[in-house]
Design a protein around this motif. Structure first.
Motif, short mmCIF file in Angstrom:
data_model
loop_
_atom_site.label_atom_id
_atom_site.label_comp_id
_atom_site.label_asym_id
_atom_site.label_seq_id
_atom_site.Cartn_x
_atom_site.Cartn_y
_atom_site.Cartn_z
N GLY A 151 1.49 0.37 -5.46
CA GLY A 151 2.04 1.53 -5.00
C GLY A 151 1.41 2.72 -5.14
O GLY A 151 1.58 3.75 -4.27
N LEU A 152 0.45 2.71 -6.12
CA LEU A 152 -0.46 3.91 -6.43
C LEU A 152 -1.62 3.88 -5.07
O LEU A 152 -1.68 5.14 -4.85
CB LEU A 152 -1.05 3.81 -7.70
N LEU A 153 -2.21 2.85 -4.84
CA LEU A 153 -3.07 2.98 -3.77
C LEU A 153 -2.19 3.45 -2.51
O LEU A 153 -3.07 4.06 -1.64
CB LEU A 153 -3.52 1.46 -3.69
N CYS A 154 -1.28 2.91 -2.11
CA CYS A 154 -0.52 3.36 -0.84
C CYS A 154 0.96 2.72 -0.78
O CYS A 154 1.15 1.65 -0.74
CB CYS A 154 -1.42 2.59 0.38
N ASN A 155 1.67 3.79 -1.14
CA ASN A 155 2.99 3.42 -1.20
C ASN A 155 3.92 2.83 -0.02
O ASN A 155 3.34 3.04 1.27
CB ASN A 155 3.96 4.61 -1.94
N LYS A 156 5.21 2.10 -0.17
CA LYS A 156 5.80 1.52 0.95
C LYS A 156 5.94 2.61 2.11
O LYS A 156 5.98 2.27 3.43
CB LYS A 156 7.01 1.26 0.48
#
Length: 199
Positions: A151-156
């Motif tokens: 989620g830190l890399l790319c959240n939903k």
């Protein structure tokens, strides 16, 4: 990290105005209408006391206490004590107010009881769902390699926005709301490659 910290420094608490308050209460969607009415009244009481005392709401009454009161609907001091929703100290301080709040909710005519607002999630086209799946697989593998939370890399929400936009160039990436510069710089080429490879 610097960019994320800048974003976080601009975050402000959401405005708490507006009703009903129960829409922000976890599990409220499973409650019947009368119980929702009681929950709303007790929730409003808690907020009012918290504002008056300038204290956080959880220091007045916890969410578990509100839920128990809403479900049990105590209308006498004995019933409130028996519910064990509040400590003796809380009962002494807020018991009369709680009983009045419950009483108000119990007097609401049946046809005027609140409804929990149901929001249907928009159905995504099959192609967009497929793109989300591809992006999620890539994101999870990259996060695992980097040993950070996916989620830190790319959240939903961002995965969904990318899948809907289906960027095919770096210019397209700039139009995606919520995408940070570091994400475009570090992962933009891979995202474009993935989006070109799916329909």
């Amino acid at each position: 990290v610097i960019e994320e910290c800048r974003w976080l420094s601009r975050v402000r608490a959401a405005a708490r105005g507006g009703r009903p308050l129960f829409v922000r209460f976890k599990g409220a969607g499973r409650l019947d209408r009368r119980t929702l009415a009681v929950l709303e009244e007790v929730h409003c009481l808690r907020d009012e006391i918290a504002r008056r005392k300038d204290r956080p709401v959880f220091k007045i009454m916890g969410n578990a206490a509100l839920k128990t009161i809403a479900e049990r609907k105590p209308q006498t001091a004995a019933q409130l004590d028996a519910s064990r929703a509040l400590s003796p100290k809380q009962v002494a301080m807020y018991g009369h107010g709680v009983l009045r709040a419950v009483g108000r909710a119990m007097r609401i005519p049946k046809d005027r009881l609140p409804h929990y607002p149901r929001q249907r999630k928009p159905t995504l086209p099959l192609a967009v769902s497929g793109r989300i799946k591809v992006l999620k697989t890539w994101r999870d593998e990259a996060a695992d390699r980097m040993q950070i939370d996916p989620g830190l890399l790319c959240n939903k929400a961002l995965l969904g926005a990318i899948a809907l936009k289906r960027p095919r160039s770096s210019a397209d990436l700039k139009d995606i709301g919520g995408m940070r510069q570091w994400q475009r710089r570090e992962f933009g080429p891979k995202i474009i490659e993935l989006m070109k490879s799916v329909r």
